[in-house]
Design an enzyme around this catalytic site. Structure first.
Site, PDB file in Angstrom:
ATOM      1  N   ILE A  42       0.823  -1.220   0.000  1.00 44.85           N
ATOM      2  CA  ILE A  42       0.000   0.000   0.000  1.00 44.85           C
ATOM      3  C   ILE A  42       0.862   1.277   0.000  1.00 44.85           C
ATOM      4  O   ILE A  42       0.410   2.333  -0.445  1.00 44.85           O
ATOM      5  CB  ILE A  42      -0.980  -0.035   1.201  1.00 44.85           C
ATOM      6  CG1 ILE A  42      -2.166   0.908   0.968  1.00 44.85           C
ATOM      7  CG2 ILE A  42      -0.274   0.288   2.527  1.00 44.85           C
ATOM      8  CD1 ILE A  42      -3.321   0.696   1.938  1.00 44.85           C
ATOM      9  N   VAL A  82       1.611  -3.327   8.539  1.00 41.58           N
ATOM     10  CA  VAL A  82       1.439  -2.236   7.573  1.00 41.58           C
ATOM     11  C   VAL A  82       1.756  -0.879   8.220  1.00 41.58           C
ATOM     12  O   VAL A  82       2.257   0.040   7.560  1.00 41.58           O
ATOM     13  CB  VAL A  82       0.026  -2.297   6.941  1.00 41.58           C
ATOM     14  CG1 VAL A  82      -1.057  -1.915   7.909  1.00 41.58           C
ATOM     15  CG2 VAL A  82      -0.046  -1.454   5.694  1.00 41.58           C
ATOM     16  N   ASP A  83       1.501  -0.770   9.516  1.00 45.45           N
ATOM     17  CA  ASP A  83       1.803   0.463  10.266  1.00 45.45           C
ATOM     18  C   ASP A  83       3.312   0.756  10.189  1.00 45.45           C
ATOM     19  O   ASP A  83       3.748   1.884   9.875  1.00 45.45           O
ATOM     20  CB  ASP A  83       1.353   0.245  11.723  1.00 45.45           C
ATOM     21  CG  ASP A  83       1.297   1.514  12.559  1.00 45.45           C
ATOM     22  OD1 ASP A  83       1.512   2.602  12.012  1.00 45.45           O
ATOM     23  OD2 ASP A  83       1.039   1.399  13.776  1.00 45.45           O
ATOM     24  N   SER A 116      -6.977  -5.278  10.730  1.00 47.79           N
ATOM     25  CA  SER A 116      -7.144  -6.278  11.814  1.00 47.79           C
ATOM     26  C   SER A 116      -6.803  -7.712  11.430  1.00 47.79           C
ATOM     27  O   SER A 116      -6.873  -8.599  12.284  1.00 47.79           O
ATOM     28  CB  SER A 116      -8.579  -6.269  12.407  1.00 47.79           C
ATOM     29  OG  SER A 116      -8.741  -5.181  13.295  1.00 47.79           O
ATOM     30  N   GLY A 119      -3.938  -9.026  10.532  1.00 49.17           N
ATOM     31  CA  GLY A 119      -2.568  -9.442  10.826  1.00 49.17           C
ATOM     32  C   GLY A 119      -2.432  -9.731  12.308  1.00 49.17           C
ATOM     33  O   GLY A 119      -3.053 -10.655  12.838  1.00 49.17           O
ATOM     34  N   TYR A 127      -3.740  -8.433  14.837  1.00 55.43           N
ATOM     35  CA  TYR A 127      -4.979  -8.394  15.621  1.00 55.43           C
ATOM     36  C   TYR A 127      -5.876  -9.623  15.434  1.00 55.43           C
ATOM     37  O   TYR A 127      -6.900  -9.745  16.110  1.00 55.43           O
ATOM     38  CB  TYR A 127      -5.753  -7.098  15.338  1.00 55.43           C
ATOM     39  CG  TYR A 127      -5.173  -5.884  16.057  1.00 55.43           C
ATOM     40  CD1 TYR A 127      -4.068  -5.981  16.899  1.00 55.43           C
ATOM     41  CD2 TYR A 127      -5.742  -4.617  15.902  1.00 55.43           C
ATOM     42  CE1 TYR A 127      -3.533  -4.880  17.550  1.00 55.43           C
ATOM     43  CE2 TYR A 127      -5.220  -3.497  16.560  1.00 55.43           C
ATOM     44  CZ  TYR A 127      -4.114  -3.641  17.386  1.00 55.43           C
ATOM     45  OH  TYR A 127      -3.601  -2.537  18.034  1.00 55.43           O
TER      46      TYR A 127
HETATM   47  N1  AR6 Z   1       0.749  -3.086   2.336  1.00 55.31           N
HETATM   48  C1  AR6 Z   1      -0.489  -3.617   2.447  1.00 55.31           C
HETATM   49  N2  AR6 Z   1      -0.849  -4.496   3.393  1.00 55.31           N
HETATM   50  C2  AR6 Z   1       0.102  -4.870   4.280  1.00 55.31           C
HETATM   51  C3  AR6 Z   1       1.426  -4.367   4.253  1.00 55.31           C
HETATM   52  C4  AR6 Z   1       1.731  -3.442   3.223  1.00 55.31           C
HETATM   53  N3  AR6 Z   1       2.963  -2.899   3.096  1.00 55.31           N
HETATM   54  N4  AR6 Z   1       2.123  -4.936   5.281  1.00 55.31           N
HETATM   55  C5  AR6 Z   1       1.267  -5.771   5.929  1.00 55.31           C
HETATM   56  N5  AR6 Z   1       0.052  -5.740   5.321  1.00 55.31           N
HETATM   57  P1  AR6 Z   1      -1.314  -5.687  10.507  1.00 55.31           P
HETATM   58  P2  AR6 Z   1      -3.618  -5.314  12.313  1.00 55.31           P
HETATM   59  C6  AR6 Z   1      -1.195  -6.458   5.661  1.00 55.31           C
HETATM   60  O1  AR6 Z   1      -0.706  -6.699  11.426  1.00 55.31           O
HETATM   61  O2  AR6 Z   1      -3.942  -6.766  12.265  1.00 55.31           O
HETATM   62  C7  AR6 Z   1       0.670  -3.001  14.121  1.00 55.31           C
HETATM   63  O3  AR6 Z   1       1.761  -3.299  14.932  1.00 55.31           O
HETATM   64  C8  AR6 Z   1      -1.084  -7.728   6.475  1.00 55.31           C
HETATM   65  O4  AR6 Z   1      -0.723  -8.826   5.639  1.00 55.31           O
HETATM   66  O5  AR6 Z   1      -0.435  -4.677   9.884  1.00 55.31           O
HETATM   67  O6  AR6 Z   1      -4.731  -4.317  12.153  1.00 55.31           O
HETATM   68  C9  AR6 Z   1      -0.135  -1.801  14.628  1.00 55.31           C
HETATM   69  O7  AR6 Z   1       0.678  -0.830  15.242  1.00 55.31           O
HETATM   70  C10 AR6 Z   1      -2.502  -7.861   7.010  1.00 55.31           C
HETATM   71  O8  AR6 Z   1      -3.350  -8.503   6.065  1.00 55.31           O
HETATM   72  O9  AR6 Z   1      -2.502  -4.844  11.245  1.00 55.31           O
HETATM   73  C11 AR6 Z   1      -1.067  -2.445  15.596  1.00 55.31           C
HETATM   74  O10 AR6 Z   1      -0.456  -2.635  16.866  1.00 55.31           O
HETATM   75  C12 AR6 Z   1      -2.969  -6.419   7.153  1.00 55.31           C
HETATM   76  O11 AR6 Z   1      -1.979  -5.611   6.478  1.00 55.31           O
HETATM   77  C13 AR6 Z   1      -1.362  -3.805  14.978  1.00 55.31           C
HETATM   78  O12 AR6 Z   1      -0.232  -4.101  14.144  1.00 55.31           O
HETATM   79  C14 AR6 Z   1      -3.099  -5.943   8.579  1.00 55.31           C
HETATM   80  O13 AR6 Z   1      -2.073  -6.497   9.376  1.00 55.31           O
HETATM   81  C15 AR6 Z   1      -2.588  -3.770  14.109  1.00 55.31           C
HETATM   82  O14 AR6 Z   1      -2.886  -5.060  13.698  1.00 55.31           O
END
Ligand code: AR6
Length: 178
Positions: free
Chosen positions: A11, A33-34, A126, A128, A130
């Site tokens: 993204i 992703v954060d 959420s 990943g 979460y």
């Molecule tokens: N582009 C698009 N999607 C992505 C990318 C990217 N570069 N990297 C990961 N994803 P998560 P959550 C996807 O864990 O579950 C953080 O530490 C990933 O494969 O990023 O909402 C925050 O600070 C998954 O499908 O977010 C919070 O503490 C999706 O993004 C916590 O994680 C979400 O995964 C939030 O957890």
């Protein structure tokens, strides 16, 4: 009605008006992703988040409680804005997770519409760290986006950005109604 698209990829590379970040309630960055968004955006993004967090620190649930969203600039990213939303942690589905997840998509789109933005890209919030089950999250996300778009004007393009192939296939299938 806006066009809803699905792509597989990172993204942080998108040249859209806004990308949505799956943040945590501190707004101070994290993994997934954060982490990718903050790394690509550079320190200006964290600085903006810090200011917003300081203004909102008295809110119950922290600067950005689950289901809520805030908007910032985008630092060095190719997009113009970042909308930071906080998804629910999955606790089995009886804690109102579906409403909180729907609220993430709704509030993000309302913020984008309020800033007169036209294109918005979402990660799979959420699903990943979460732990929200992917199929359930996809159904909630698509329904919430469709419902919100039917009540607002100005947004012409919403992109679901799936990082992994499983989510990509799920979104393609759910969006085509198969
Ligand atoms: N582009 C698009 N999607 C992505 C990318 C990217 N570069 N990297 C990961 N994803 P998560 P959550 C996807 O864990 O579950 C953080 O530490 C990933 O494969 O990023 O909402 C925050 O600070 C998954 O499908 O977010 C919070 O503490 C999706 O993004 C916590 O994680 C979400 O995964 C939030 O957890």
């Amino acid at each position: 009605m806006a066009r809803i698209e699905v792509i597989q990829g990172d993204i942080t590379t998108l040249r859209v008006d806004a990308i949505v970040n799956a943040a945590n309630s501190s707004l101070m960055g994290g993994g997934g992703v954060d982490g990718a968004i903050h790394r690509a955006a550079g320190p200006a993004l964290l600085e903006e988040c810090r200011k917003i967090a300081a203004e909102r620190r008295e809110l119950p649930g922290g600067p950005c409680p689950a289901g809520d969203a805030v908007i910032t600039g985008a630092g060095s990213l190719p997009c113009r804005y970042v909308i930071h939303t906080v998804g629910p942690v999955w606790h089995g589905g009886r804690g109102g997770e579906d409403k909180l997840l729907a609220s993430c998509y709704k509030k993000s789109l309302l913020l984008a519409a309020g800033a007169a933005l036209e294109s918005v890209a979402f990660p799979n919030i959420s699903t990943g760290v979460y732990g929200y089950p992917r199929d359930k999250a996809a159904a909630v996300a698509i329904a919430a986006v469709r419902e919100t778009l039917s009540g607002i004007q100005g947004i012409s393009r919403v992109i679901f950005v799936c990082f992994d192939q499983e989510n990509y296939r799920l979104y393609r299938r759910t969006l085509s109604g198969l």
